[in-house]
Scaffold this active site. Structure first.
Site, short mmCIF file in Angstrom:
data_model
loop_
_atom_site.label_atom_id
_atom_site.label_comp_id
_atom_site.label_asym_id
_atom_site.label_seq_id
_atom_site.Cartn_x
_atom_site.Cartn_y
_atom_site.Cartn_z
N TYR A 173 3.63 8.59 2.93
CA TYR A 173 3.24 8.98 1.79
C TYR A 173 2.84 10.77 1.92
O TYR A 173 3.03 11.30 0.86
CB TYR A 173 2.18 8.44 1.02
CG TYR A 173 2.49 7.19 0.37
CD1 TYR A 173 3.06 7.10 -0.72
CD2 TYR A 173 2.17 5.82 1.02
CE1 TYR A 173 3.11 5.93 -1.29
CE2 TYR A 173 2.73 4.84 0.60
CZ TYR A 173 3.26 4.78 -0.64
OH TYR A 173 3.55 3.27 -1.10
N ASN A 176 6.05 2.96 5.91
CA ASN A 176 5.63 3.49 4.58
C ASN A 176 4.92 5.08 4.80
O ASN A 176 4.41 5.10 5.60
CB ASN A 176 4.43 2.37 4.26
CG ASN A 176 5.09 1.21 3.93
OD1 ASN A 176 6.25 0.92 3.75
ND2 ASN A 176 4.09 0.33 3.65
N GLU A 207 8.46 2.11 1.93
CA GLU A 207 7.54 2.69 0.81
C GLU A 207 7.30 4.11 0.95
O GLU A 207 7.39 4.47 1.97
CB GLU A 207 6.08 1.96 0.80
CG GLU A 207 5.76 0.92 0.59
CD GLU A 207 4.29 0.33 0.36
OE1 GLU A 207 3.57 1.23 0.11
OE2 GLU A 207 4.19 -0.83 0.63
N HIS A 212 0.79 -9.02 2.46
CA HIS A 212 0.36 -7.66 1.76
C HIS A 212 -0.94 -7.62 1.37
O HIS A 212 -1.24 -7.68 0.13
CB HIS A 212 1.30 -7.25 0.85
CG HIS A 212 1.37 -5.88 0.45
ND1 HIS A 212 2.56 -4.96 0.55
CD2 HIS A 212 0.35 -4.79 -0.04
CE1 HIS A 212 2.18 -3.84 0.01
NE2 HIS A 212 0.93 -3.83 -0.10
N GLU A 225 1.18 -2.47 6.62
CA GLU A 225 0.21 -1.75 6.81
C GLU A 225 -1.09 -2.43 7.41
O GLU A 225 -2.02 -2.22 6.73
CB GLU A 225 -0.25 -0.75 5.60
CG GLU A 225 0.94 -0.29 4.87
CD GLU A 225 0.51 0.76 3.93
OE1 GLU A 225 -0.50 0.77 3.52
OE2 GLU A 225 1.40 1.62 3.55
N ARG A 247 12.03 -5.14 -2.54
CA ARG A 247 10.93 -5.77 -1.46
C ARG A 247 9.66 -6.30 -2.14
O ARG A 247 9.12 -5.62 -2.91
CB ARG A 247 10.61 -4.52 -0.59
CG ARG A 247 9.49 -4.73 0.69
CD ARG A 247 9.07 -3.52 1.48
NE ARG A 247 8.12 -3.87 2.23
CZ ARG A 247 6.79 -3.44 1.97
NH1 ARG A 247 6.72 -2.29 1.25
NH2 ARG A 247 5.78 -3.60 2.95
C1 FCB Z 1 0.41 1.54 0.18
C2 FCB Z 1 0.24 0.04 0.05
C3 FCB Z 1 0.62 -0.05 -1.35
C4 FCB Z 1 0.31 0.79 -2.45
C5 FCB Z 1 0.71 2.10 -1.99
C6 FCB Z 1 0.24 3.34 -2.95
O1 FCB Z 1 -0.43 1.94 1.10
O2 FCB Z 1 1.11 -0.53 0.90
O3 FCB Z 1 0.39 -1.61 -1.70
O4 FCB Z 1 -0.86 0.67 -2.55
O5 FCB Z 1 0.19 2.47 -0.80
#
Ligand code: FCB
Length: 463
Positions: free
Chosen positions: A292, A290, A365, A117, A162, A73
């Protein structure tokens, strides 16, 4: 084992890796402008060279092949294609992505294109940026240009990466380009990013019916710090701005009433025109997520702030809910200060299937920054990253077993790169980049991920 056909990928984005910012007629993006402003990036760094992927893409694709990835990607830099954000197409810019895609295909790696992006052409920012409605239309034109150019060899597409970050970090907190701190404008930007997504979907569908197109959101699991009314209200607010404002619009064609109510003090909603939400909710083929971390939030003043602060002097991205505190949830953290919690991913996947219309899901992500070190054996031993990805993959596997239509996983990131306002300080790569020499070194996590991808399943209990 994961189902046959499960997508094993890794992700990057144009501005973070390409460098070559003046090559072949590329125009200026808001990030080029932003990084030149003192105080906007840790250490005053920029991405003029980044990891020089524009010149090294062939070697980088070979690396992906060595890793056994079935998908990659990446994003397309708008100012390479339309240096001023509109009109005239810069053929040399488009050619770069044609070459990249052909290289990927020659190794059997499936290209997944992200159209935006965050590298908005500066000329469009000068004309008002995302708070201006016209930018959505310009984006749809750009999407059509790229889709027309690559649609014969790229099947999987996503529109805006995002939108929360692009809107609220770009226009409210100012942590990201263009660095504006205008809360009301940020809300308009959020709507126009959603609209841009919808208009782009329409434009691409009109060109060809066989493309698979998705929207991409960054979702957080959110927990109130306590059962108090104030903390529960804080959780509702942050969930509303971060998750539901985008999910509801894209998947149900409505903005959440409570969020509009929270925002009423900041701005009226006259910029939401009749028909916009229908456009935004144009049918999509998949949702890219995405993920985290989890936020623990408090509406009670004075709650301890978590370590996950902004790297530079910036305001609050939480428009209309600036009073909410982000509290330490007591979990281990990554080098970003982000709490590690794969149960949050499970929570979100379950919620998506329960509360929204059915749609194929992709983790586009997921990954972690840690303090990596190149050791004397010329290796990078990164057990924490390996454990992070392993845990999240296990969660994905369990979700699939439970019937959730999760079809792929992209590690963030393939290689260490320019981490926005953090500069090169935070390393997210599976592959280590020695910045002075641009040498790429597979971290332990890369070797393990390659084995996992080749095997098509989990490799036994994590250590
Ligand atoms: C996300 C972004 C990516 C990178 C990661 C850690 O928010 O999409 O570009 O910065 O975090």
């Amino acid at each position: 084992m994961f189902p046959t056909g499960f997508v094993w990928g890794a992700a990057t984005s144009a501005y973070q890796i390409e460098g070559a910012v003046t090559a072949d007629g590329r125009g200026t993006s808001v990030w080029d402008t932003f990084v030149s402003r003192p105080g906007s990036v840790v250490g005053g760094e920029n991405a003029d060279v980044a990891i020089d992927h524009y010149n090294r893409y062939r070697d980088d694709v070979r690396l992906m092949a060595d890793l056994g990835l079935t998908a990659y990607r990446f994003s397309v830099s708008w100012p390479r294609i339309q240096p001023d954000g509109a009109g005239e197409i810069n053929a040399k810019g488009l050619d770069f992505y044609k070459r990249l895609v052909d290289e990927l295909l020659s190794y059997g790696i499936d290209p997944w294109v992200t159209l935006y992006h965050w590298d908005l052409p500066q000329a469009l920012e000068d004309a008002g940026g995302w708070p201006a409605r016209d930018t959505s239309k310009r984006f749809a034109d750009f999407a059509a240009v790229v889709h027309d150019g690559l649609g014969d060899r790229v099947r999987n597409w996503s529109t805006v990466n995002e939108p929360w970050c692009a809107a609220f970090l770009g226009y409210a907190s100012g942590e990201h380009a263009p660095g504006r701190r205008e809360p009301a404008a940020a809300v308009r930007a959020a709507h126009h990013l959603n609209l841009a997504h919808g208009l782009a979907v329409q434009a691409m569908r009109a060109q060809r019916a066989d493309s698979l197109i998705g929207g991409c959101v960054n979702l957080y699991a959110i927990t109130p710090a306590s059962d108090s009314e104030a903390d529960r209200d804080a959780a509702r607010r942050i969930d509303g701005l971060q998750n539901r404002f985008f999910l509801d619009a894209l998947l149900t064609g409505a903005y959440p009433e409570d969020v509009l109510e929270d925002l009423r003090e900041i701005t009226d909603t006259g910029f939401i025109q009749d028909g916009d939400l229908g456009t935004i909710a144009a049918p999509i083929d998949m949702l890219l997520i995405n993920y985290y971390s989890r936020f623990t939030v408090s509406g009670t003043p004075g709650g301890a702030q978590s370590a996950a602060a902004a790297p530079t002097d910036s305001g609050s991205p939480w428009v209309g809910s600036e009073h909410v505190g982000f509290v330490n949830g007591g979990r281990p953290v990554t080098a970003m200060g982000w709490e590690i919690d794969d149960s949050g991913l499970n929570e979100l996947l379950v919620r998506l299937t329960r509360e929204y219309p059915p749609i194929p899901l992709i983790i586009s992500e997921n990954g972690a920054a840690f303090e990596d070190e190149l050791t004397a054996d010329d290796r990078v031993h990164d057990p924490d990253r390996l454990a992070y990805i392993d845990a999240h993959l296990r969660t994905c596997h369990a979700a699939i077993e439970a019937g959730i239509p999760l079809q792929g996983y992209f590690a963030w990131s393939l290689m260490d790169n320019f981490e926005w306002a953090w500069g090169y300080d935070k390393r997210f790569g599976l592959v280590y980049v020695d910045y002075p020499t641009q040498r790429r070194i597979l971290k332990d996590s890369a070797l393990w991920y390659a084995e996992t991808a080749r095997h098509g399943g989990l490799l036994g209990p994590a250590e």
